[in-house]
Design a protein around this motif. Structure first.
Motif, short mmCIF file in Angstrom:
data_model
loop_
_atom_site.label_atom_id
_atom_site.label_comp_id
_atom_site.label_asym_id
_atom_site.label_seq_id
_atom_site.Cartn_x
_atom_site.Cartn_y
_atom_site.Cartn_z
N PRO A 333 -10.20 13.00 45.15
CA PRO A 333 -9.50 11.85 44.55
C PRO A 333 -8.12 12.18 44.03
O PRO A 333 -7.27 11.28 43.95
CB PRO A 333 -10.43 11.39 43.43
CG PRO A 333 -11.44 12.45 43.26
CD PRO A 333 -11.50 13.24 44.51
N ILE A 339 -5.98 4.04 42.92
CA ILE A 339 -7.41 3.99 42.61
C ILE A 339 -7.82 2.52 42.58
O ILE A 339 -7.12 1.69 42.02
CB ILE A 339 -7.66 4.60 41.19
CG1 ILE A 339 -7.34 6.08 41.16
CG2 ILE A 339 -9.07 4.34 40.71
CD1 ILE A 339 -8.35 6.97 41.82
N ALA A 353 -15.06 4.01 41.46
CA ALA A 353 -13.67 3.82 41.90
C ALA A 353 -13.44 4.55 43.21
O ALA A 353 -13.96 5.65 43.42
CB ALA A 353 -12.72 4.37 40.83
N ALA A 355 -10.67 6.19 45.72
CA ALA A 355 -9.34 6.77 45.69
C ALA A 355 -8.77 6.70 47.11
O ALA A 355 -9.40 7.19 48.04
CB ALA A 355 -9.41 8.21 45.21
#
Ligand SMILES: Cc1cc2nc3c(=O)[nH]c(=O)nc-3n(C[C@H](O)[C@H](O)[C@H](O)COP(=O)(O)OP(=O)(O)OC[C@H]3O[C@@H](n4cnc5c(N)ncnc54)[C@H](O)[C@@H]3O)c2cc1C
Length: 387
Positions: A333, A339, A353, A355
């Motif tokens: 990430p 994001i 989340a 990335a």
């Protein structure tokens, strides 16, 4: 069947020996470890063992009966000092020569030390059971803890210090904690989490030297002024334990450099934190310092020793526990340019989340959200170069 010699008796070395046996390998397997203990697990050292929630014994990876059933020769408290890959033998610190059919290098990492902080009593690093034991004993009489380094380990130790009721300061030159592992945005959330628990997070701050009192650590001089501390932990990264391989003819460059099959040379493999291998999916050499890699890579190495010709293509994964939050991280990430939160619980104590870098998914972060992370994993496998 030829003999396999594994140097390094921890997560990766043990998993290699076990995988060989599980796949029916009937040759001899020797596992040599520098530490006096049977293989144990490191993740609890900065968490449950440091806080006192677990006894050290709980870190043991396998009970004695399981180890005995593996029918391996376990040589503990013995260090390999050199390897001759032409003659196929390894020398131990007591002069013993061990010949091998195949050699597996599983020697992991050693903590990097900060030059001005090496000498004074009260400064610690955390890699072994003994390290955690010493740190825990000193924290019992301490009031203030300073942690130099805001990476995964530094953040976990800070959280543990907080649990123990200490005043904790984290000092790190990066703009946010764990920036190198999770990027700026998630790093900011993490900084907030630590601050909410009363930790002083000094980002963009250099640790310049020790403050001493009667020859003992009393604080840290930083680029933003002095920080008082009774105990200091330097958690500033680690380097691969490859000194013993100097002159072996193997390529050493931030680890033991391997091909896609984790092979460093004919009849020589590397596994776990020490191995930097060619990830065919990513088209580059990578080295991972995490627990699941130690086990997964061992399976690939065992297969290849037994003639499978299998490239090792993991999706990188690690977890960390801080202040009751389990963060799970897939891929890379920190390489993202943005994001995107794809799932969030109303109280926002749980989220997933994604990335992204350009069109590609490069990582996924689950914040107290193991199920969401599992569901999102496919995005990374389908939608990026990380296979
Ligand atoms: C405090 C701590 C917390 C962690 N927490 C997490 C976490 O939450 N999540 C996660 O994913 N990962 C975590 N990790 C990382 C994880 O523990 C490692 O990735 C894993 O231990 C790697 O296993 P390994 O067998 O490759 O190396 P190691 O566990 O480092 O073992 C290498 C072994 O080789 C021995 N050795 C070295 N040189 C020689 C020699 N010359 N001769 C003989 N033996 C030698 C060493 O003494 C050691 O026992 C943590 C690590 C630490 C230190």
């Amino acid at each position: 069947m030829s003999d396999v010699l594994v140097i390094g008796a921890s997560a990766a070395g043990l998993a290699t020996a076990e995988s060989l046996r599980r796949r029916g390998f009937s040759g001899s397997v020797r596992l040599v470890g520098a530490e006096p203990h049977p293989p144990y697990d490191r993740p609890p050292l900065s968490k449950q063992v440091l806080t006192g929630d677990w006894d050290a014994e709980r870190t043991v990876l396998r009970p004695p009966a399981h180890l005995a059933a593996l029918d391996i020769e376990l040589l503990l408290g013995r260090r390999a000092v050199s390897a001759d890959t032409a003659r196929r033998e390894v020398t131990l610190d007591d002069g013993t020569l061990l010949p091998y059919g195949d050699l597996v290098i599983a020697t992991g990492l050693k903590p990097r030390r900060l030059a001005p902080f090496i000498e004074p009593p009260g400064v610690h690093t955390v890699r072994t059971l003994e390290d955690t034991g010493r740190l825990r004993a000193e924290l019992a009489d301490a009031r203030r803890l300073a942690v130099i380094g805001g990476g995964v380990l530094g953040c976990e130790i800070a959280a543990a210090g907080c649990r123990l009721g200490l005043d904790v300061t984290v000092i790190d030159p990066a703009p946010v904690p764990m920036a190198g592992q999770v990027g700026q945005e998630i790093g900011r959330m993490l900084a907030e989490l630590h601050r909410d628990h009363g930790i002083l997070v000094m980002s963009a701050t250099e640790a310049e030297g020790p403050v001493l009192s009667d020859g003992r650590i009393a604080g840290v001089l930083t680029s933003k002024g002095p920080v008082e501390a009774d105990v200091v932990v330097a958690a500033v990264g680690s380097t691969p334990a490859t000194d013993w391989l100097e002159g072996s003819g193997l390529t050493l460059d931030d680890g033991v450099v391997c091909d896609a099959r984790c092979r460093a040379a004919r009849h020589v493999y590397a596994v776990g934190d020490v191995a930097r291998w060619w990830h065919e999916g990513q088209g580059r050499h990578i080295r991972l310092e995490n627990r699941s890699n130690a086990t997964e890579q061992a399976l690939a190495v065992a297969d290849n020793i037994l003639g499978a010709d299998r490239p090792y293509l993991p999706v990188p994964y690690f977890w960390t526990d801080q202040h009751g939050i389990r963060m799970q991280v897939l891929g890379h990430p920190a390489e993202a340019d943005r994001i995107r939160v794809i799932e969030r619980a109303p109280d926002s104590r749980k989220f997933v989340a994604v990335a992204e870098a350009g069109e590609r998914t490069v990582g996924i972060v689950g914040w107290n959200s193991a199920r969401g992370l599992r569901k999102a994993r496919q995005l990374l496998v389908d939608g990026s170069q990380v296979h």
